[in-house]
Design a protein around this motif. Sequence first.
Motif, PDB file in Angstrom:
ATOM      1  N   THR A  18      11.545  -3.410 -11.717  1.00 34.25           N
ATOM      2  CA  THR A  18      11.502  -4.264 -10.386  1.00 34.25           C
ATOM      3  C   THR A  18      12.888  -4.921 -10.174  1.00 34.25           C
ATOM      4  O   THR A  18      13.518  -5.636 -11.269  1.00 34.25           O
ATOM      5  N   VAL A  19      13.391  -4.736  -9.054  1.00 33.77           N
ATOM      6  CA  VAL A  19      14.529  -5.543  -8.386  1.00 33.77           C
ATOM      7  C   VAL A  19      14.220  -6.541  -7.354  1.00 33.77           C
ATOM      8  O   VAL A  19      13.432  -6.125  -6.753  1.00 33.77           O
ATOM      9  N   MET A  20      14.476  -7.618  -7.732  1.00 33.90           N
ATOM     10  CA  MET A  20      14.317  -9.000  -6.787  1.00 33.90           C
ATOM     11  C   MET A  20      15.521  -9.415  -6.213  1.00 33.90           C
ATOM     12  O   MET A  20      16.423 -10.090  -6.591  1.00 33.90           O
TER      13      MET A  20
ATOM     14  N   ASN B 230      11.033  -0.691  -7.905  1.00 31.41           N
ATOM     15  CA  ASN B 230      10.459  -0.978  -6.914  1.00 31.41           C
ATOM     16  C   ASN B 230      11.166  -2.339  -6.452  1.00 31.41           C
ATOM     17  O   ASN B 230      11.795  -2.968  -7.481  1.00 31.41           O
ATOM     18  N   ILE B 231      11.402  -2.440  -5.152  1.00 31.98           N
ATOM     19  CA  ILE B 231      12.350  -3.472  -4.650  1.00 31.98           C
ATOM     20  C   ILE B 231      11.162  -4.555  -4.201  1.00 31.98           C
ATOM     21  O   ILE B 231      10.572  -4.587  -3.328  1.00 31.98           O
TER      22      ILE B 231
ATOM     23  N   LEU C 141       3.218  -5.775  -4.953  1.00 38.19           N
ATOM     24  CA  LEU C 141       4.362  -4.806  -5.658  1.00 38.19           C
ATOM     25  C   LEU C 141       4.623  -5.127  -7.001  1.00 38.19           C
ATOM     26  O   LEU C 141       4.757  -4.156  -7.697  1.00 38.19           O
ATOM     27  N   LEU C 142       5.019  -6.262  -7.283  1.00 40.41           N
ATOM     28  CA  LEU C 142       5.407  -6.790  -8.598  1.00 40.41           C
ATOM     29  C   LEU C 142       4.262  -6.299  -9.646  1.00 40.41           C
ATOM     30  O   LEU C 142       4.489  -5.748 -10.637  1.00 40.41           O
ATOM     31  N   ALA C 143       2.986  -6.951  -9.108  1.00 38.16           N
ATOM     32  CA  ALA C 143       1.798  -6.416 -10.029  1.00 38.16           C
ATOM     33  C   ALA C 143       1.507  -4.819 -10.123  1.00 38.16           C
ATOM     34  O   ALA C 143       1.067  -4.498 -11.289  1.00 38.16           O
ATOM     35  N   LEU C 144       1.763  -4.201  -9.277  1.00 36.39           N
ATOM     36  CA  LEU C 144       1.880  -2.686  -9.161  1.00 36.39           C
ATOM     37  C   LEU C 144       2.688  -2.190 -10.403  1.00 36.39           C
ATOM     38  O   LEU C 144       2.642  -1.304 -10.909  1.00 36.39           O
ATOM     39  N   SER C 145       4.041  -2.902 -10.134  1.00 38.33           N
ATOM     40  CA  SER C 145       5.075  -2.508 -11.284  1.00 38.33           C
ATOM     41  C   SER C 145       4.226  -2.529 -12.549  1.00 38.33           C
ATOM     42  O   SER C 145       4.754  -1.498 -13.580  1.00 38.33           O
ATOM     43  N   GLY C 146       3.719  -3.671 -13.032  1.00 32.11           N
ATOM     44  CA  GLY C 146       3.320  -3.886 -14.356  1.00 32.11           C
ATOM     45  C   GLY C 146       2.096  -2.925 -14.642  1.00 32.11           C
ATOM     46  O   GLY C 146       2.274  -2.503 -15.656  1.00 32.11           O
TER      47      GLY C 146
ATOM     48  N   ARG D 199       0.891  -1.231   0.227  1.00 33.44           N
ATOM     49  CA  ARG D 199      -0.042   0.057   0.098  1.00 33.44           C
ATOM     50  C   ARG D 199       0.873   1.268  -0.130  1.00 33.44           C
ATOM     51  O   ARG D 199       0.657   2.282  -0.820  1.00 33.44           O
ATOM     52  N   GLY D 200       2.000   1.482   0.631  1.00 34.37           N
ATOM     53  CA  GLY D 200       2.869   2.328   0.876  1.00 34.37           C
ATOM     54  C   GLY D 200       3.238   2.917  -0.697  1.00 34.37           C
ATOM     55  O   GLY D 200       3.168   4.042  -0.856  1.00 34.37           O
ATOM     56  N   PRO D 201       4.028   1.697  -1.302  1.00 32.43           N
ATOM     57  CA  PRO D 201       4.432   2.032  -2.589  1.00 32.43           C
ATOM     58  C   PRO D 201       3.590   2.638  -3.761  1.00 32.43           C
ATOM     59  O   PRO D 201       3.713   3.239  -4.375  1.00 32.43           O
ATOM     60  N   PHE D 202       2.151   1.908  -3.519  1.00 28.53           N
ATOM     61  CA  PHE D 202       1.020   2.493  -4.351  1.00 28.53           C
ATOM     62  C   PHE D 202       1.050   4.064  -4.060  1.00 28.53           C
ATOM     63  O   PHE D 202       0.578   4.743  -4.867  1.00 28.53           O
ATOM     64  N   LEU D 203       0.927   4.333  -2.734  1.00 29.37           N
ATOM     65  CA  LEU D 203       0.681   5.698  -2.546  1.00 29.37           C
ATOM     66  C   LEU D 203       1.798   6.691  -3.010  1.00 29.37           C
ATOM     67  O   LEU D 203       1.312   7.624  -3.550  1.00 29.37           O
ATOM     68  N   LEU D 204       2.934   6.199  -2.557  1.00 29.32           N
ATOM     69  CA  LEU D 204       3.983   6.872  -3.247  1.00 29.32           C
ATOM     70  C   LEU D 204       4.153   7.289  -4.888  1.00 29.32           C
ATOM     71  O   LEU D 204       4.431   8.240  -5.311  1.00 29.32           O
TER      72      LEU D 204
END
Length: 258
Positions: free
Chosen positions: A191-193, A147-148, A171-176, A123-128
């Motif tokens: 994304t970096v894994m 995204n990490i 987070l990975l889905a959000l990246s796409g 949720r945090g990365p989504f808001l940022l």
Amino acid sequence: MSQPPLSAFSLAGKVAFVTGGAGGIGVGIVTMLAEAGAAVIIADREEAAARALAASLNAAGHIATAIAVDLADEASIVAACAEAIARFGTPWILVNNAGIQDRALLLEASAAEWDRMNAVNARGPFLLTRELGKAMVEKGEGGRIVNIATAGLRGSVVKGLAAYVGSKGSLLALSGISAYELAEHGITVNTVMPGAVATPGARNAKGPAPDGPARRALPLGPICEPADIAAAVTFFASPAARYVTNQVIAVDAGFSVT
């Protein structure tokens, strides 16, 4: 005359906003982005540690500052983004690095722990992305979002990571989705894994002792250092990656081939 090839990796004149930049992997990311020429905003809940790192980087001739943010609090995120823009202009680089990784076995995990993990890690990365993405679009000069996530998305690592890996899957889905919706604005999202990384957060994570495939020897040697993750982030953030979006790099010392 053509420019030297390494100029494609220069971040001079760019502003980077890195969450969780005061500890662990974040320190490596902040340091390498600063060394590449970026002015780095260290956004972290641990404000004293962020200020200390910024002071150290400034003393070394780089440009860095600290902003307090709580990724579990939408108001804190909105305020931190507004402060960053007001003080330094719109960041060209956003690195969603901050995360929590406490462990709980699947059959013993609580909904409260699932919600806490997802609040910070997804949720945090989504808001940022929403807040700084809007600012990047309005400025009209493109941008970079990195995204990490975790190598745990490619296979089981240790027991007890249901909430953690679930949040990183979000987070990975959000990246796409972000890569698709922001491409027309010249903003790339990658994304970096990381695999196992030597950090205080990993060593001090709460929960059962780590047990699982990640305990085996890695083909390329010891577990990764924060700088190894930072190198992949710096590539994605650089002008050299201008045509790279919706891509994933696993930095896992070869774990994925074993």
